[in-house]
Write a protein that holds these residues in place. Structure first.
Motif, short mmCIF file in Angstrom:
data_model
loop_
_atom_site.label_atom_id
_atom_site.label_comp_id
_atom_site.label_asym_id
_atom_site.label_seq_id
_atom_site.Cartn_x
_atom_site.Cartn_y
_atom_site.Cartn_z
N UNK A 160 0.83 -1.19 0.00
CA UNK A 160 0.00 0.00 0.00
C UNK A 160 0.87 1.25 0.00
N UNK A 161 0.23 2.42 -0.15
CA UNK A 161 0.98 3.67 -0.24
C UNK A 161 1.86 3.89 0.98
N UNK A 162 1.29 3.76 2.18
CA UNK A 162 2.07 3.99 3.40
C UNK A 162 3.12 2.90 3.58
N UNK A 163 2.74 1.65 3.35
CA UNK A 163 3.69 0.55 3.52
C UNK A 163 4.89 0.66 2.61
N UNK A 164 4.65 1.04 1.36
CA UNK A 164 5.76 1.21 0.42
C UNK A 164 6.73 2.30 0.87
N UNK A 165 6.19 3.39 1.38
CA UNK A 165 7.05 4.49 1.82
C UNK A 165 7.81 4.14 3.10
N UNK A 166 7.18 3.41 4.01
CA UNK A 166 7.88 2.95 5.21
C UNK A 166 9.03 2.03 4.80
N UNK A 167 8.73 1.10 3.88
CA UNK A 167 9.77 0.19 3.40
C UNK A 167 10.93 0.98 2.79
N UNK A 168 10.61 1.99 2.01
CA UNK A 168 11.64 2.81 1.37
C UNK A 168 12.49 3.53 2.42
N UNK A 169 11.85 4.03 3.47
CA UNK A 169 12.58 4.75 4.52
C UNK A 169 13.49 3.81 5.32
N UNK A 170 13.12 2.54 5.37
CA UNK A 170 13.86 1.61 6.23
C UNK A 170 14.85 0.70 5.48
N UNK A 171 14.75 0.64 4.18
CA UNK A 171 15.44 -0.43 3.44
C UNK A 171 16.96 -0.40 3.58
N UNK A 172 17.56 0.75 3.82
CA UNK A 172 19.01 0.82 3.94
C UNK A 172 19.50 0.82 5.38
N UNK A 173 18.58 0.64 6.32
CA UNK A 173 18.95 0.64 7.73
C UNK A 173 19.68 -0.65 8.09
#
Length: 310
Positions: free
Chosen positions: A14-27
């Protein structure tokens, strides 16, 4: 050495889930778990995933979010729910860290956190400090107006504006005309109001961003409530806040218009107090990204509070 915390994103497409994933993917300080498309609606796989996680981020419709919480059997699992399912529920901590001085610690200690709605984030940010300071009565007849980017309507609305029929999409839409939007109870509870505010939302032909405004009349406010005193109260409340800034008198005087896209892609929010003192009219305004501070940015901010306390 122990493994980094495991974060399960339920609803990552979903829109929010995709953006959360994007914010976290390089952590590097956490591990991310998502389910492949074939397993997203498999109750057993979802149950296994959520119970294996240290923290579950729910990016789901309300009913699905309630179902996900019901699947939890592991008492160690902590939840951040980005839906509106639990925003007024007892036992859930409201995930707006700047709301009170105690809120960050309350979030850090919580097992169940409800991420604020996008529109309520702006309304509560403006109203709660003023109600608590006695500058705006808790029973003031409030009307709250907000304009969001079309992404606030989720995937169907994004497809309407970005798909094959985009040319026919309306440039501006006022909705919620029956005044039964789901957000007023959340606004009322967390802003400390005794009366349900009128809320009139709208969206425009831009992808993301919000301008929210609340008009006040000084003749209906307590003695001592003025444009200056309201601005000062907000400045005191948010002094030192990383993500919320209040325009000072000079900045306010230099502001002729507000761009809803000003903070797109960030977790920041700007608050302003404008008005016409001669007429006794005051305008409270908030500008922020409906997908940032209004959704994914706030969820990651709450996640970081949980991780710091672990």
């Amino acid at each position: 050495m122990s493994n980094p915390p495991l974060i399960f994103i339920d609803g990552d497409q979903g829109t929010t889930g995709l953006l959360i994933h994007e914010r976290l993917r390089d952590r590097k300080d956490l591990r991310i778990l998502t389910l492949p498309a074939a397993e997203r609606k498999d109750a057993q796989r979802r149950a296994e995933a959520i119970n294996s996680a240290d923290i579950a981020l729910l990016c789901l419709p309300d009913a699905a979010a309630r179902e996900a919480v019901a699947l939890i059997e592991n008492p160690r699992v902590r939840v951040i729910d980005a839906s509106s399912a639990h925003r007024t529920s007892p036992g859930w901590v409201y995930g707006f860290p700047e709301m009170t001085p105690e809120q960050p610690q309350a979030i850090a200690n919580a097992h169940r956190i409800s991420n604020p709605g996008c529109y309520p984030t702006g309304a509560i940010a403006l109203l709660r400090p003023l109600v608590q300071a006695g500058l705006v009565p808790a029973d003031y007849p409030l009307s709250i107006h907000a304009v969001s980017g079309y992404s606030g309507g989720g995937r169907p609305q994004v497809e309407q504006y970005e798909g094959p029929e985009a040319a026919s999409a309306a440039p501006f839409v006022l909705y919620g005309l029956g005044l039964q939007h789901k957000h007023p109870p959340e606004m009322q509870l967390h802003a400390g109001l005794t009366q349900r505010p009128i809320f009139l939302p709208a969206y425009g032909a831009f992808r993301q961003g919000i301008v929210l405004s609340i008009a006040l009349q000084t003749r209906l406010l307590p003695a001592g409530s003025s444009l200056e005193s309201l601005r000062a109260a907000l400045q005191r409340h948010y002094a030192g806040a990383r993500h919320v800034k209040v325009l000072d008198a000079e900045q306010s005087a230099a502001t002729a218009q507000l761009d809803p896209t000003r903070h797109n892609g960030s977790n920041d929010m700007t608050l302003g107090v404008f008005g016409n003192p001669a007429e006794g009219h005051i305008l409270l305004c908030a500008v922020f990204d409906n997908l940032g501070k209004g959704a994914s940015g706030a969820a990651v901010q709450n996640l970081d509070l949980l991780l710091a306390a672990a």
